[in-house]
Each structure stands twice: as C-alpha cells, then as structure tokens.
Design an enzyme around this catalytic site. Structure first.
Site, short mmCIF file in Angstrom:
data_model
loop_
_atom_site.label_atom_id
_atom_site.label_comp_id
_atom_site.label_asym_id
_atom_site.label_seq_id
_atom_site.Cartn_x
_atom_site.Cartn_y
_atom_site.Cartn_z
N ILE A 1 8.23 7.34 16.93
CA ILE A 1 7.82 8.02 15.69
C ILE A 1 6.53 8.81 15.87
O ILE A 1 6.44 9.97 15.47
CB ILE A 1 7.64 7.00 14.53
N ARG B 1 0.10 14.65 13.15
CA ARG B 1 0.77 14.35 11.88
C ARG B 1 0.81 15.62 11.05
O ARG B 1 -0.10 15.92 10.30
CB ARG B 1 0.06 13.20 11.15
N ILE C 1 2.36 18.59 8.33
CA ILE C 1 2.85 18.53 6.95
C ILE C 1 3.90 19.62 6.70
O ILE C 1 4.20 19.97 5.57
CB ILE C 1 1.70 18.63 5.91
N ASP C 2 4.48 20.14 7.81
CA ASP C 2 5.43 21.24 7.66
C ASP C 2 6.67 20.85 6.84
O ASP C 2 7.21 21.67 6.10
CB ASP C 2 5.85 21.77 9.05
N LEU C 3 7.11 19.59 6.95
CA LEU C 3 8.32 19.19 6.21
C LEU C 3 8.04 19.10 4.71
O LEU C 3 8.89 19.41 3.89
CB LEU C 3 8.85 17.86 6.74
N LYS D 1 0.84 -1.21 0.00
CA LYS D 1 0.00 0.00 0.00
C LYS D 1 0.87 1.25 0.00
O LYS D 1 0.65 2.17 -0.78
CB LYS D 1 -0.90 0.00 1.25
N ASN D 2 1.87 1.27 0.89
CA ASN D 2 2.65 2.49 1.04
C ASN D 2 3.60 2.74 -0.12
O ASN D 2 4.10 3.85 -0.27
CB ASN D 2 3.43 2.45 2.37
C1 UD1 Z 1 4.52 6.82 6.41
C2 UD1 Z 1 3.66 5.59 6.25
C3 UD1 Z 1 3.10 5.18 7.60
C4 UD1 Z 1 4.21 5.00 8.61
C5 UD1 Z 1 5.11 6.24 8.66
C6 UD1 Z 1 6.34 6.06 9.54
C7 UD1 Z 1 2.81 5.89 3.99
C8 UD1 Z 1 1.61 6.12 3.13
N1 UD1 Z 1 2.57 5.89 5.33
O1 UD1 Z 1 3.66 7.85 6.89
O2 UD1 Z 1 2.40 3.95 7.43
O3 UD1 Z 1 3.66 4.82 9.90
O4 UD1 Z 1 5.58 6.56 7.33
O5 UD1 Z 1 7.08 4.96 9.11
O6 UD1 Z 1 3.89 5.64 3.51
N2 UD1 Z 1 6.24 14.73 10.53
C9 UD1 Z 1 6.31 16.09 10.78
N3 UD1 Z 1 6.14 16.94 9.73
C10 UD1 Z 1 5.89 16.51 8.46
C11 UD1 Z 1 5.83 15.11 8.21
C12 UD1 Z 1 6.00 14.24 9.28
O7 UD1 Z 1 6.53 16.51 11.91
O8 UD1 Z 1 5.75 17.34 7.55
C13 UD1 Z 1 6.39 13.78 11.65
C14 UD1 Z 1 5.09 13.00 11.90
O9 UD1 Z 1 4.22 13.74 12.70
C15 UD1 Z 1 5.60 11.75 12.57
C16 UD1 Z 1 6.96 11.52 11.90
O10 UD1 Z 1 7.33 12.78 11.31
O11 UD1 Z 1 5.78 11.95 13.94
C17 UD1 Z 1 6.95 10.45 10.85
O12 UD1 Z 1 6.09 10.79 9.80
P1 UD1 Z 1 6.35 10.38 8.29
O13 UD1 Z 1 7.63 9.64 8.16
O14 UD1 Z 1 6.14 11.59 7.45
O15 UD1 Z 1 5.16 9.39 8.05
P2 UD1 Z 1 4.13 9.37 6.87
O16 UD1 Z 1 4.81 9.64 5.58
O17 UD1 Z 1 2.94 10.17 7.24
#
Ligand code: UD1
Length: 418
Positions: free
Chosen positions: A327, A121, A123-125, A22-23
């Site tokens: 995480i 969760r 989306i700033d990054l 899926k991912n």
């Molecule tokens: C992806 C996976 C999810 C998995 C996660 C961690 C997909 C579709 N989903 O989610 O199943 O649990 O990786 O392995 O691939 N964060 C920020 N700012 C951002 C983005 C992330 O602070 O802009 C933080 C999140 O809040 C979280 C951490 O970074 O605490 C990890 O998130 P991220 O690696 O981005 O996970 P996803 O891509 O959402």
C-alpha cells in the site's frame, strides 16, 4: 520532551475496552459540515488528529467541543471555507473537508495536507472524483482552490481503492444533483460507518463494504446523534501486545469481523484466540512459529496499519517470515529500531525478510510514525531490560493514553519527561 519507558518481560492479564475508531471518526467529523445544526458524536477518542479536526471546524465557524468521549458540534454558524494552513499541515485527514465543504458551500481552499511520513501520499484520486462531480480546481504552489456552483452526479472509476478518496467522493455526492456511482471503491469498515452516518442524516447511500457505492443526491441533510465503531487497529495492536508479551487478555468493544486477517495469522502462528461478535480472548502460552508470507492489501486484505506491529511479533517467532507491503512505498522505518533491539530483518524492495529470534533487548528507539511507534512499544513489552521510545507524539495521534491502557493489564510502561 516525553518518552515511554517500557520494562519488558511481564505477561499481560485482564480485560480492556477498545476506544472508538480514529479513522471512522475523522471523516464523520468532516461530514458534519454537510448540514446545519447540533450534532453529538459518541465514542470519539481523545487523539491529536481528532483535536486538529475540531480546531479546523472551529476555525471555519463551527462550535465544537470534546468532553469525555462525546463530541458536540454546532455547524449553524460556519462562515469560512478557508482551511487554515497551519492546521491543514498537521494531518492528512484535513483533506476530508474538501468534499463536504464543496457540497455545502460551493468552494473550499486547502493547503498540502500533512500526516505520517510513510511514503508518497498523493491526492490525485480525491481531485479526480470531485472533478467528475463538476468541481473546478485552481492551484498555486501553496494552496488549492476548489469551486463548484452545483455538483452533478457522475460515474467515477477509481484507479486504486483509496479509502480517503472514496470517503471524500461519497460525502460530496450526498448533496449532488442526481446519482453518483463509485466503481472500485475501498471496502474498509470505516466506509460502512460513514455510509451509516450519512444515511442517518438523510442521505441515500448504498453499497459501502463492496466495490460499488451508489449515492443518490438529496436536497438537504440533518444534524444527528451517532456512535462511531470501535478502532480495529487499536484492537489488533492489543491482540499483538498479548501475543508478544504472553499471558491472556480479553478485548472488549471490538468488532471481531474487522480484524479477521490478523486473527487468522496469529492463530496460524500458535496464539490461542477465540471470539464472539464483539469480544476477543487472546492467550499466548507457549512458543509461536513464523508464517511464510503476509501481504498487506486493501480491506479485507491484511491492513498496512498493522504491518509494523506484526513485524515485531514475527521477529519473536520460530522460523522465517516475509512481509510484503503493497500500500505505501516507505513503510519500513521501524526496521532499524527493531534491528537495534536484536531483530533479524532484511529489506528487499517492498519485502521484509524476518528471521525469528528468541528474544529482543531493550534499547533507545524512536517512534518514527504512528504505527511504527506502536511496534516499538510492543517490542519493549517483550524485550529484556528497558526500552525508551521517543517521539511519542506520533503514538498519541492514534492511541488514547496507550500507557494507561497497557498498565491496566499488567504492563510496566511509564510516560516520562526528559
Ligand atoms: C487511510 C487511513 C490510513 C491507512 C490507509 C490505507 C484514514 C484517516 N487513514 O489513509 O490509516 O493506512 O487508509 O489503509 O482513514 N493514493 C493515491 N492518490 C490518492 C489517494 C491515495 O495515489 O489520491 C495512494 C496512496 O499514496 C497510497 C494508497 O493510495 O499508496 C492508499 O491510500 P488511501 O487508501 O487513500 O489511504 P488514506 O485514505 O490516506
């Protein structure tokens, strides 16, 4: 409303083919908007999140359909850059369209993404990376509008190796002018699969699987045929299913390398595992014992997406274990349900302290999120009596017909209407 009724106490036997990831499939489907033409993507599982992504692509003007496990998409007729709010709210992965839509059409309107309630969760990054490539953002309380006349390659440092942000930036940078470097990139196998997909389209991406990814922008990309990698989290869940229920199981269509941390932990506990590149044999014959400490982390660390299922397993080992979740900040919503079934778990900040017990007992529990739901099914397989798992729509977001898969290896599980 649907529930799973699981009758515990049956060892599992036989073999199982794991469906596509899926991912890996979600960003790949989003990346199809980067080029005009007809794609065929194989081994795409029938899951709610995939269906939402296809609905979004169709709402943008593509012609996407999903038959058996093949997705066919024609992106020649895209006419909109406005992602519908109701679909956007149904899953977090709709955010993946931000980078590709900006790269191809120079603008995109998005709404706050949905997804599993497993903590904050942000989306700033994603936004930080796309801004560095030259995108402008304006937002109201409800939506975010992103625009870029031309994306320009840049050096981007990620404060955390976010999987989604790495993927979004990679996709946007394929059509940017010049070279983009992503430092502290996530290293997950799904990122390598996305790199392979993009390069087959004609992109110039290298370094996926390491913390530095370099993307040299190209003028155009082409539509292609592709097959996505097997789902490592589904494979890991099935490995743990055999580890909690007992018996012996052969897992096919798996990349064993992708679940090495889980193989190491379960072996350490006493589960017998042998494997070749794309097949794993699991046998649980006798008692298993605890491990002192498991810490989740970015790949190649222990995956947060296996944490809940591992907790079910550790609840049934001899001795005490600690799981430390690093995480997500709210990923212990399965603990109350496991306790209701007789597990002995205490939460202390981001640690779960687990005292192994000889057995669990069937109960009525909720699948509070996708992986928590999988953990409940595993608990049901090992428990005495019947376990009723409600909110199964969460489980259907990540496991294709999980009940049929488990039935085929001897489990007693039924989907019932209530
Ligand atoms: C992806 C996976 C999810 C998995 C996660 C961690 C997909 C579709 N989903 O989610 O199943 O649990 O990786 O392995 O691939 N964060 C920020 N700012 C951002 C983005 C992330 O602070 O802009 C933080 C999140 O809040 C979280 C951490 O970074 O605490 C990890 O998130 P991220 O690696 O981005 O996970 P996803 O891509 O959402």
């Amino acid at each position: 409303m649907e529930k799973f009724a699981v009758q515990g106490g049956r060892p599992l036997h036989g073999s199982l083919r794991i469906h596509g990831s899926k991912n890996a499939a979600l960003p790949i489907l989003a990346a199809t908007v980067l080029a005009e033409g007809q794609y065929s993507i194989q081994d795409v599982p029938h899951l709610t999140d995939i269906s939402v992504m296809l609905q979004i692509l169709n709402a943008l003007g593509a012609k996407a359909s999903h038959n058996n496990s093949v997705v066919t998409i024609d992106t020649s007729s895209l006419f909109s850059s406005h992602i519908p709010e109701d679909l956007m709210g149904q899953m977090r992965s709709s955010i993946f369209l931000m980078g590709p839509m900006l790269a191809r059409f120079g603008e995109v309107t998005i709404y706050p993404p949905g997804g599993c309630a497993i903590g904050e969760r942000k989306i700033d990054l994603h936004i930080h990376g796309l801004k560095a490539l030259g995108a402008h953002f304006s937002s109201t309380e409800n939506y975010i509008y992103c625009q870029a006349d031309r994306l320009i390659g840049a050096d981007i440092d990620l404060a955390f190796p976010s999987v989604g942000a790495t993927e979004n930036i990679m996709m946007a940078a394929t059509l940017a002018q010049g070279t983009t470097t992503i430092n502290n990139a996530a290293k997950e196998p799904e990122i390598v699969d996305l790199q392979n997909f993009l390069n087959r389209m004609g992109a110039k991406v290298q370094g996926a699987g390491t913390s530095k990814i370099i993307i040299e922008g190209v003028a155009r990309l082409d539509a292609i045929h592709y097959q996505v990698i097997p789902d490592r989290i589904v494979a890991g869940t099935m490995l743990l299913a055999a580890s909690v229920a007992g018996g012996s199981l052969t897992i096919e269509n798996v990349i064993a390398d992708h679940i090495k941390p889980l193989i190491e932990v379960t072996r350490q506990c006493g589960v017998e595992i042998d494997y070749a590149r794309d097949i794993i044999n699991v046998a649980r014959k006798g008692p298993v014992h605890a491990v002192p400490l498991i810490t989740t982390g970015p790949y190649p660390g222990f995956p947060t997406d296996m944490q809940a299922q591992l907790m079910t397993f550790l609840s049934l080992t001899r001795g005490s274990s600690i799981i430390r979740e690093t995480i997500f900040d709210s990923r212990y919503r399965h603990v109350d349900a496991l306790r209701k079934m007789g597990a002995k778990i205490e939460i202390m900040k981001n640690e779960a302290h687990i005292e192994g017990t000889a057995s669990l007992r069937g109960a009525e529990v909720d699948a509070t999120d996708l992986r928590a739901g999988a953990a409940m099914i595993l608990a049901g397989l090992a428990a005495e009596g019947t376990t009723l798992v409600s909110q199964v729509h969460h489980i259907d977001r990540g496991y294709e017909r999980i009940e049929e898969q488990l039935q085929s290896i001897g489990a007693c599980i039924k989907r019932i209407q209530t």
